[in-house]
Design a protein around this motif. Structure first.
Motif, PDB file in Angstrom:
ATOM      1  N   THR A  30      29.712  62.874  35.767  1.00 21.17           N
ATOM      2  CA  THR A  30      29.812  63.892  36.813  1.00 21.17           C
ATOM      3  C   THR A  30      30.819  63.472  37.881  1.00 21.17           C
ATOM      4  OG1 THR A  30      27.527  64.559  36.432  1.00 21.17           O
ATOM      5  CG2 THR A  30      28.519  65.189  38.542  1.00 21.17           C
ATOM      6  N   PHE A  31      30.744  62.214  38.312  1.00 21.14           N
ATOM      7  CA  PHE A  31      31.675  61.712  39.321  1.00 21.14           C
ATOM      8  C   PHE A  31      33.112  61.757  38.808  1.00 21.14           C
ATOM      9  CE2 PHE A  31      27.945  60.145  41.494  1.00 21.14           C
ATOM     10  CZ  PHE A  31      28.330  60.095  42.827  1.00 21.14           C
ATOM     11  N   ILE A  32      33.295  61.358  37.543  1.00 25.92           N
ATOM     12  CA  ILE A  32      34.643  61.379  36.949  1.00 25.92           C
ATOM     13  C   ILE A  32      35.158  62.814  36.875  1.00 25.92           C
ATOM     14  CG2 ILE A  32      35.937  60.992  34.811  1.00 25.92           C
ATOM     15  CD1 ILE A  32      34.187  58.478  34.395  1.00 25.92           C
ATOM     16  N   ARG A  33      34.287  63.734  36.477  1.00 27.28           N
ATOM     17  CA  ARG A  33      34.683  65.140  36.380  1.00 27.28           C
ATOM     18  C   ARG A  33      35.085  65.694  37.744  1.00 27.28           C
ATOM     19  NH1 ARG A  33      30.510  66.998  33.932  1.00 27.28           N
ATOM     20  NH2 ARG A  33      29.471  67.800  35.777  1.00 27.28           N
ATOM     21  N   ASN A  34      34.376  65.299  38.803  1.00 27.01           N
ATOM     22  CA  ASN A  34      34.725  65.757  40.152  1.00 27.01           C
ATOM     23  C   ASN A  34      36.136  65.322  40.534  1.00 27.01           C
ATOM     24  OD1 ASN A  34      32.249  66.961  40.469  1.00 27.01           O
ATOM     25  ND2 ASN A  34      31.359  65.252  41.566  1.00 27.01           N
ATOM     26  N   VAL A  35      36.484  64.079  40.187  1.00 28.00           N
ATOM     27  CA  VAL A  35      37.830  63.579  40.490  1.00 28.00           C
ATOM     28  C   VAL A  35      38.857  64.356  39.680  1.00 28.00           C
ATOM     29  CG1 VAL A  35      39.358  61.579  40.434  1.00 28.00           C
ATOM     30  CG2 VAL A  35      36.952  61.275  41.018  1.00 28.00           C
ATOM     31  N   GLU A  36      38.597  64.526  38.381  1.00 25.48           N
ATOM     32  CA  GLU A  36      39.544  65.218  37.506  1.00 25.48           C
ATOM     33  C   GLU A  36      39.756  66.673  37.921  1.00 25.48           C
ATOM     34  OE1 GLU A  36      37.753  64.437  33.733  1.00 25.48           O
ATOM     35  OE2 GLU A  36      38.902  62.581  33.453  1.00 25.48           O
ATOM     36  N   GLU A  37      38.686  67.334  38.371  1.00 24.64           N
ATOM     37  CA  GLU A  37      38.814  68.720  38.823  1.00 24.64           C
ATOM     38  C   GLU A  37      39.662  68.807  40.088  1.00 24.64           C
ATOM     39  OE1 GLU A  37      34.806  70.149  39.159  1.00 24.64           O
ATOM     40  OE2 GLU A  37      34.631  70.510  36.999  1.00 24.64           O
ATOM     41  N   ALA A  38      39.482  67.863  41.003  1.00 28.93           N
ATOM     42  CA  ALA A  38      40.277  67.842  42.233  1.00 28.93           C
ATOM     43  C   ALA A  38      41.745  67.579  41.901  1.00 28.93           C
ATOM     44  CB  ALA A  38      39.747  66.781  43.193  1.00 28.93           C
ATOM     45  N   ILE A  39      41.996  66.701  40.932  1.00 27.95           N
ATOM     46  CA  ILE A  39      43.373  66.416  40.509  1.00 27.95           C
ATOM     47  C   ILE A  39      43.994  67.668  39.890  1.00 27.95           C
ATOM     48  CG2 ILE A  39      44.769  65.114  38.845  1.00 27.95           C
ATOM     49  CD1 ILE A  39      42.764  62.767  39.294  1.00 27.95           C
ATOM     50  N   ALA A  40      43.229  68.341  39.037  1.00 30.51           N
ATOM     51  CA  ALA A  40      43.727  69.552  38.379  1.00 30.51           C
ATOM     52  C   ALA A  40      44.032  70.650  39.393  1.00 30.51           C
ATOM     53  CB  ALA A  40      42.702  70.053  37.364  1.00 30.51           C
ATOM     54  N   ALA A  41      43.234  70.701  40.462  1.00 36.65           N
ATOM     55  CA  ALA A  41      43.447  71.701  41.504  1.00 36.65           C
ATOM     56  C   ALA A  41      44.628  71.327  42.406  1.00 36.65           C
ATOM     57  CB  ALA A  41      42.183  71.859  42.346  1.00 36.65           C
ATOM     58  N   GLY A  42      45.054  70.065  42.318  1.00 39.30           N
ATOM     59  CA  GLY A  42      46.180  69.616  43.125  1.00 39.30           C
ATOM     60  C   GLY A  42      45.808  69.262  44.553  1.00 39.30           C
ATOM     61  N   ASP A  43      44.515  69.114  44.798  1.00 33.75           N
ATOM     62  CA  ASP A  43      44.031  68.801  46.141  1.00 33.75           C
ATOM     63  C   ASP A  43      43.967  67.277  46.320  1.00 33.75           C
ATOM     64  OD1 ASP A  43      42.775  68.573  48.564  1.00 33.75           O
ATOM     65  OD2 ASP A  43      41.177  70.008  48.107  1.00 33.75           O
ATOM     66  N   GLN A  44      44.987  66.715  46.965  1.00 36.83           N
ATOM     67  CA  GLN A  44      45.109  65.264  47.074  1.00 36.83           C
ATOM     68  C   GLN A  44      43.992  64.658  47.934  1.00 36.83           C
ATOM     69  OE1 GLN A  44      46.529  62.812  49.559  1.00 36.83           O
ATOM     70  NE2 GLN A  44      46.413  61.254  47.980  1.00 36.83           N
ATOM     71  N   VAL A  45      43.646  65.305  49.026  1.00 37.62           N
ATOM     72  CA  VAL A  45      42.622  64.785  49.938  1.00 37.62           C
ATOM     73  C   VAL A  45      41.263  64.767  49.242  1.00 37.62           C
ATOM     74  CG1 VAL A  45      41.424  65.198  52.123  1.00 37.62           C
ATOM     75  CG2 VAL A  45      43.891  65.587  51.956  1.00 37.62           C
ATOM     76  N   LYS A  46      40.942  65.872  48.586  1.00 39.05           N
ATOM     77  CA  LYS A  46      39.658  65.973  47.885  1.00 39.05           C
ATOM     78  C   LYS A  46      39.593  64.983  46.719  1.00 39.05           C
ATOM     79  CE  LYS A  46      36.579  69.562  46.113  1.00 39.05           C
ATOM     80  NZ  LYS A  46      36.477  70.978  45.736  1.00 39.05           N
ATOM     81  N   ALA A  47      40.711  64.824  46.016  1.00 44.78           N
ATOM     82  CA  ALA A  47      40.765  63.899  44.881  1.00 44.78           C
ATOM     83  C   ALA A  47      40.563  62.462  45.354  1.00 44.78           C
ATOM     84  CB  ALA A  47      42.093  64.038  44.146  1.00 44.78           C
ATOM     85  N   ALA A  48      41.189  62.099  46.467  1.00 41.77           N
ATOM     86  CA  ALA A  48      41.050  60.746  47.005  1.00 41.77           C
ATOM     87  C   ALA A  48      39.610  60.488  47.436  1.00 41.77           C
ATOM     88  CB  ALA A  48      42.002  60.547  48.173  1.00 41.77           C
ATOM     89  N   ALA A  49      38.991  61.475  48.054  1.00 39.09           N
ATOM     90  CA  ALA A  49      37.598  61.332  48.485  1.00 39.09           C
ATOM     91  C   ALA A  49      36.667  61.209  47.275  1.00 39.09           C
ATOM     92  CB  ALA A  49      37.191  62.522  49.342  1.00 39.09           C
ATOM     93  N   ALA A  50      36.934  62.017  46.257  1.00 38.68           N
ATOM     94  CA  ALA A  50      36.112  61.975  45.046  1.00 38.68           C
ATOM     95  C   ALA A  50      36.267  60.631  44.345  1.00 38.68           C
ATOM     96  CB  ALA A  50      36.492  63.117  44.108  1.00 38.68           C
ATOM     97  N   LEU A  51      37.479  60.104  44.321  1.00 44.03           N
ATOM     98  CA  LEU A  51      37.722  58.802  43.696  1.00 44.03           C
ATOM     99  C   LEU A  51      37.011  57.700  44.468  1.00 44.03           C
ATOM    100  CD1 LEU A  51      39.141  57.008  41.631  1.00 44.03           C
ATOM    101  CD2 LEU A  51      41.092  56.903  43.178  1.00 44.03           C
ATOM    102  N   ARG A  84      47.300  58.967  42.927  1.00 41.25           N
ATOM    103  CA  ARG A  84      48.551  58.548  43.565  1.00 41.25           C
ATOM    104  C   ARG A  84      49.703  59.469  43.199  1.00 41.25           C
ATOM    105  NH1 ARG A  84      46.965  53.282  42.289  1.00 41.25           N
ATOM    106  NH2 ARG A  84      48.323  53.267  40.462  1.00 41.25           N
ATOM    107  N   LYS A  85      49.740  59.952  41.980  1.00 42.05           N
ATOM    108  CA  LYS A  85      50.787  60.855  41.548  1.00 42.05           C
ATOM    109  C   LYS A  85      50.788  62.157  42.358  1.00 42.05           C
ATOM    110  CE  LYS A  85      51.918  59.794  36.751  1.00 42.05           C
ATOM    111  NZ  LYS A  85      51.806  60.252  35.363  1.00 42.05           N
ATOM    112  N   LEU A  86      49.584  62.586  42.769  1.00 37.24           N
ATOM    113  CA  LEU A  86      49.473  63.821  43.559  1.00 37.24           C
ATOM    114  C   LEU A  86      50.225  63.695  44.884  1.00 37.24           C
ATOM    115  CD1 LEU A  86      45.793  65.037  43.203  1.00 37.24           C
ATOM    116  CD2 LEU A  86      47.834  66.120  42.291  1.00 37.24           C
ATOM    117  N   SER A  87      50.116  62.529  45.512  1.00 38.46           N
ATOM    118  CA  SER A  87      50.724  62.359  46.831  1.00 38.46           C
ATOM    119  C   SER A  87      52.238  62.140  46.749  1.00 38.46           C
ATOM    120  CB  SER A  87      50.069  61.171  47.550  1.00 38.46           C
ATOM    121  OG  SER A  87      50.306  59.986  46.836  1.00 38.46           O
ATOM    122  N   ALA A  88      52.713  61.749  45.572  1.00 38.15           N
ATOM    123  CA  ALA A  88      54.155  61.489  45.428  1.00 38.15           C
ATOM    124  C   ALA A  88      54.965  62.772  45.286  1.00 38.15           C
ATOM    125  CB  ALA A  88      54.399  60.604  44.197  1.00 38.15           C
TER     126      ALA A  88
END
Length: 88
Positions: A30-51, A84-88
């Motif tokens: 579930t935690f991994i899926r939350n990170v992957e969904e945030a990455i897919a959405a392109g939301d860098q802040v949410k992805a970093a928090a989820a990670l 990290r790729k999201l922020s670049a």
């Protein structure tokens, strides 16, 4: 079927451990899926928090023997790289 008292107890213990491990594995997924969904959405802040919340959970699962240590490290590393790729 178990015949001795100790074998019956071992069977009960295995059932409990299996249930605990299944819950831990599900929680990690579930935690991994939350990170992957945030990455897919392109939301860098949410992805970093989820990670940040997923990493200790993944490493705890490795410590408890639910997943292998190298597997956990690889998952964390790849998720961090994607974030990290999201922020670049």
């Amino acid at each position: 079927m178990a015949n001795t008292k100790s074998a019956k107890k071992a069977t009960r213990k295995i059932e409990v451990r299996t249930a605990v491990n299944k819950a831990r594995r599900s929680r990690v997924r579930t935690f991994i899926r939350n990170v992957e969904e945030a990455i897919a959405a392109g939301d860098q802040v949410k992805a970093a928090a989820a990670l940040k919340s997923a990493e200790p959970e993944i490493m705890r699962a490795a410590q408890k023997g639910v997943v292998a240590g190298n597997t956990a490290s690889r998952k964390v590393s790849r998720l961090a790289q994607a974030v990290r790729k999201l922020s670049a």
